[in-house]
Design a protein around this motif. Structure first.
Motif, short mmCIF file in Angstrom:
data_model
loop_
_atom_site.label_atom_id
_atom_site.label_comp_id
_atom_site.label_asym_id
_atom_site.label_seq_id
_atom_site.Cartn_x
_atom_site.Cartn_y
_atom_site.Cartn_z
N ILE A 1 0.85 -1.21 0.00
CA ILE A 1 0.00 0.00 0.00
C ILE A 1 0.88 1.26 0.00
CG2 ILE A 1 -1.70 1.33 1.34
CD1 ILE A 1 -2.74 -1.35 2.41
N GLY A 2 1.99 1.17 0.75
CA GLY A 2 2.86 2.34 0.90
C GLY A 2 3.49 2.82 -0.40
N ILE A 3 3.69 1.93 -1.37
CA ILE A 3 4.39 2.36 -2.60
C ILE A 3 3.50 2.31 -3.84
CG2 ILE A 3 6.75 1.82 -1.87
CD1 ILE A 3 6.36 -0.80 -3.57
N SER A 4 2.29 1.77 -3.73
CA SER A 4 1.47 1.67 -4.94
C SER A 4 0.51 2.87 -5.03
CB SER A 4 0.68 0.36 -4.95
OG SER A 4 0.01 0.21 -3.73
N SER B 1 -1.75 -1.35 -9.46
CA SER B 1 -0.31 -1.40 -9.16
C SER B 1 -0.06 -2.16 -7.85
CB SER B 1 0.31 -0.02 -9.11
OG SER B 1 -0.11 0.67 -7.98
N TYR B 2 -1.00 -2.06 -6.90
CA TYR B 2 -0.89 -2.81 -5.65
C TYR B 2 -0.85 -4.32 -5.95
CZ TYR B 2 -2.51 -5.17 -1.39
OH TYR B 2 -2.65 -6.04 -0.34
N PHE B 3 -1.78 -4.74 -6.81
CA PHE B 3 -1.84 -6.17 -7.13
C PHE B 3 -0.62 -6.63 -7.92
CE2 PHE B 3 -6.40 -5.72 -6.12
CZ PHE B 3 -6.49 -6.75 -5.20
N ILE B 4 -0.14 -5.75 -8.82
CA ILE B 4 1.05 -6.12 -9.61
C ILE B 4 2.26 -6.31 -8.68
CG2 ILE B 4 2.72 -5.27 -11.33
CD1 ILE B 4 0.29 -3.99 -12.77
N ILE B 5 2.42 -5.37 -7.74
CA ILE B 5 3.55 -5.46 -6.81
C ILE B 5 3.44 -6.75 -5.97
CG2 ILE B 5 4.61 -4.41 -4.75
CD1 ILE B 5 3.87 -1.68 -6.00
#
Lengths: 390, 427
Positions: free
Chosen positions: A185-188, A193-197
């Motif tokens: 959550i902190g970087i997306s 993008s959260y799911f990709i990370i």
């Protein structure tokens, strides 16, 4: 203002050291020894850090960064090595259910408590949000190391120790999984993008797990090679995590679980890593000491309150469900002191917070976590000592 | 299959670095990834190349060269520099381990021979180097006033006399020679290195004395300063050693942390005093081994877990070598390489024969000191840090080449003769 807190920190270990020489009982000496061992690295960190002689500079921080990442990842990998599906399946359904419910129960309440405490301490909204999550995560795990202190007392029971270790292990496992799910959550910037990370983290760690387990199966009996491959994969996973903003604990946990699932010699693999457990914990405490910031309200007031809230919640959960649903008795007495200490994930999460944020609030929370970790062990050991006398 | 996996892993690491640079991530240069790939791939390279007479460390060095800035550039110069703490830690732990291997109560008659051999190696190397430098000075190093370049002779001689205790430890770990012979080789290597280190004490005040033009340092000052630094190093090591003895009696599983803590302390506070720090760590190791009840057990335990340390140390050393050399210096390089072998082996052989050792054993033991590695490079760079250029750059290049050749040739030679010693004993 800070010197008011630092002086007791320096004087207390000196008094403890003197006490070790004066105490005759081996058990008591062991207790003082333990507290001293945990305190010294933290104090060394303060002494070398910016609060002390200032030797711990940013340059040194960059130079030792592989070791910090290693220490973070190590906790995940070691946990993973003990968390294969077979290990989890050994325990009955009641135990697993209790561990899961207990973890989420503590996490939820500690999250609420963390938010409130940081809000009352005057933190900004973003700091309250992030700090609260980190506090909740770090206070969730039940410490498994505490059980070894019970061994020397009359209250010790082997079957209880096994159950307690299982709950502690599963609460740690769930805490890391929760941490892994929350940290992107902190970087997306968006949900995709959260799911990709998250997906990338899982894919890389699963691939690493399969690769290393394949090699470890081939190696069969060379302890030296086990060590090299495990250290290598730890550095690689942690390095990837640092570069791309992944969570090293989560990645290494998955890798460790796969290695443990697939390897035939998992006990040997665990034994290879065992000598590193204690040095890694002490290194984490040392690092927290170097970057600690003390706060006039959080350090002396808020964190003891958080510890107390945690203890009450733990106590309530264990006495309400554990005794009835798992061990099917009403006796909770021997468990009480064991619910006090924080798990090893507390300093680990504190160090992770320092890695992702260089602001003052992270230093305050991380430093307080280290103090709470040491303090909680101290309280437990004294409770146990007094219990032993009675 | 393992090699295919390593290649895949290396490609993955290279891709990740490229991706991090492409995404402009601030964390692109990450030493942890490099350390991970060095550990795994170095170990595989070592095991692949390992044979009856070639030790694994040759594989580490070759792998280091392959990934270094002069070949595949997987580890650039900046990346290697970012691992300087890791190399520092490895060097210090190896020094500590080397000291900790010496049990002064055993093999007393052998140990009495060690100082003579070490001193002999140093003196004979210096004499031969003086002759060679004198021979080549006209064409290569003649000073403007036509005087003999004594500083070049001393520096070259000392660098040539130094050897790699780490390589001896690594090969012994792999080959398990007879304890008496293993301890003898290690003790001689350590003492020779200590003799060499003495000349670099006090930020190489000894060399400054020869270089000065205004005469502001007297010979007495130099001797005094070197003595003070030597005594300080030994006393610090002694204090550290006894502190370790105390800590080890109280701690078991946590002791390793305290060693790392002291290494961090040494790195941030006294890393400019490399020679003094190394002497201190060797002394601490000797004291822990000989004055602690648990010392022997701890050292054996540390040694059994030390292999990753050797992989990292030798791979980084290999990767950090800059092998540029002007063509006219090649004959000088060849002659120096040969006289080094001659000086070290003949002195050892001669001393052992006088001591009554049989010719076979003496010959086999005399070729044990050819390896050179990180210590030699550390000493080389210690003089290049001066603002004034004390030594011509070309000489550095020659000496780095010699170190490289010895790093490659020394360990296999050592392993070969260790095997011969073993075979002779069995028959």
């Amino acid at each position: 203002m800070e010197s008011i807190f630092i002086w007791p920190l320096i004087i207390t270990p000196i008094l403890l050291l003197l006490r070790i020489f004066l105490v005759r009982s081996i058990v008591s000496r062991g207790i003082y020894n333990e507290i001293l061992i945990l305190t010294i690295p933290f104090l060394c960190g303060i002494f070398l850090g910016s609060k002390g002689i200032g030797l711990f500079t940013d340059h040194l921080n960059i130079r030792i960064s592989p070791f910090i990442l290693f220490a973070l990842g190590f906790q995940g990998l070691y946990w993973g090595l003990f968390s294969s599906l077979k290990d989890i399946q050994v325990f009955n359904k009641n135990l697993r259910r209790f561990a899961a419910l207990h973890t989420f129960f503590i996490f939820t309440f500690m999250l609420a408590a963390g938010f409130n405490l940081l809000y009352f301490a005057g933190f900004y909204a973003w700091e309250v949000l992030i700090g609260g999550i980190f506090i909740a995560l770090s206070l969730t795990q039940v410490s498994s190391a505490s059980i070894r202190f019970l061994e020397k007392t009359q209250n010790y029971s082997y079957s209880f120790a096994i159950l307690f270790k299982a709950i502690s292990g599963m609460s740690g496992l769930l805490t890391i999984l929760l941490f892994g799910l929350l940290s992107p959550i902190g970087i997306s910037a968006s949900m995709p993008s959260y799911f990709i990370i998250l997906l990338m983290e899982i894919v890389v760690s699963v691939l690493m797990g399969y690769l290393v387990s394949y090699i470890l199966i081939k190696l069969r009996s060379h302890t030296e090679d086990y060590l090299i491959w495990l250290l290598g994969v730890l550095f690689l996973n942690s390095g990837f995590a640092y570069t791309f903003g992944f969570n090293p604990l989560f990645m290494n946990l998955i890798t460790g679980m796969i290695i443990s699932n697939r390897s035939e010699n998992k006990q040997k693999i665990r034994d290879t890593m065992k000598p590193l457990v204690r040095p890694v914990i002490l290194f984490l405490l040392f690092y927290l000491g170097a970057y600690t910031n003390l706060h006039p309200l959080i350090t002396p007031v808020i964190f003891p309150v958080a510890l107390l809230v945690r203890y009450i919640l733990n106590h309530w959960s264990f006495s309400r469900f554990f005794t009835k649903a798992v061990i099917e008795t009403e006796r909770i007495r021997p468990v009480l002191p064991l619910l006090m200490p924080l798990g090893v994930l507390s300093p680990t999460i504190g160090v992770y917070l320092l890695m992702v944020s260089s602001s003052t609030y992270s230093g305050i929370i991380a430093g307080s976590l280290a103090l709470a970790y040491i303090g909680s062990y101290t309280i437990m050991l004294f409770l146990m000592k007094n219990g032993g006398k009675q | 299959m393992t090699i295919a996996l390593i290649i895949l892993l290396t490609i993955a690491v290279a891709l990740s670095q490229w991706l991090a640079a492409f995404l402009n991530l601030p964390t692109a240069a990450n030493p942890a990834i490099l350390l991970g790939i060095i550990l795994i791939s170095g170990a595989v390279a070592g095991h692949t190349i390992k044979s009856k007479n070639i030790p694994t460390i040759t594989g580490f060095v070759l792998y280091g060269l392959l990934i270094g800035p002069h070949a595949l550039k997987l580890a650039g110069t900046e990346m290697i520099q970012s691992l300087d703490f890791v190399q520092f830690l490895s060097l210090f732990l190896i020094a500590f381990l080397a000291g900790g291997r010496l049990n002064l109560k055993e093999h007393k008659h052998f140990y009495s021979l060690v100082p003579f051999i070490s001193l002999g190696q140093l003196l004979f190397t210096l004499i031969l180097t003086g002759l060679v430098v004198g021979l080549f000075s006209k064409s290569l190093f003649l000073k403007a006033d036509g005087s003999f370049p004594i500083i070049i002779t001393l520096f070259t001689g000392l660098i040539l006399a130094s050897n790699s205790t780490a390589a001896i430890l690594a090969v012994s770990h792999e080959n398990q020679p007879r304890k008496k012979h293993g301890d003898f080789i290690l003790a001689t290597s350590l003492l020779t290195n200590i003799f060499v280190l003495i000349f670099f004490l006090g930020k190489a005040v000894f060399f400054r004395y020869f270089y000065q033009t205004s005469g502001n340092i007297s010979a007495m000052t130099v001797i005094l300063k070197m003595a003070i630094h030597l005594v300080t190093g030994i006393l610090t090591g002694g204090a550290l050693g006894f502190l370790f003895v105390f800590l080890l009696s109280r701690l078991r599983r946590e002791f390793l942390f305290f060693i790392i803590l002291f290494s961090i302390g040494a790195y941030v506070s006294v890393s400019f005093y490399l020679s003094e720090s190394l002497i201190a760590f060797i002394t601490a190791g000797i004291i822990l081994r000989n004055f602690s009840r648990q010392g022997n057990y701890f050292m054996k335990n540390l040694e059994s877990h030390s292999f990753p340390l050797f992989i990292v140390y030798f791979t980084i050393t290999g990767a950090g070598l800059n092998l540029f050399l002007p063509r006219e210096y090649i004959p000088f390089l060849v002659v120096l390489f040969i006289i080094r072998i001659l000086a070290l082996s003949s002195t050892t052989h001669f001393a052992l024969r006088i001591n009554g050792e049989n010719p076979g054993t003496a010959t086999n033991l005399s070729f044990s000191f050819l390896s050179q590695s990180g210590l030699t490079i550390g000493l080389l760079t210690s003089l290049s840090l001066f603002r004034e250029s004390l030594i011509p750059h070309e000489l550095y290049a020659v000496l780095i080449w010699i170190t490289f050749l010895n790093l490659l040739a020394g360990p296999p030679v050592l392993k070969y003769f260790m095997n011969k010693l073993k075979t002779a004993r069995n028959t």
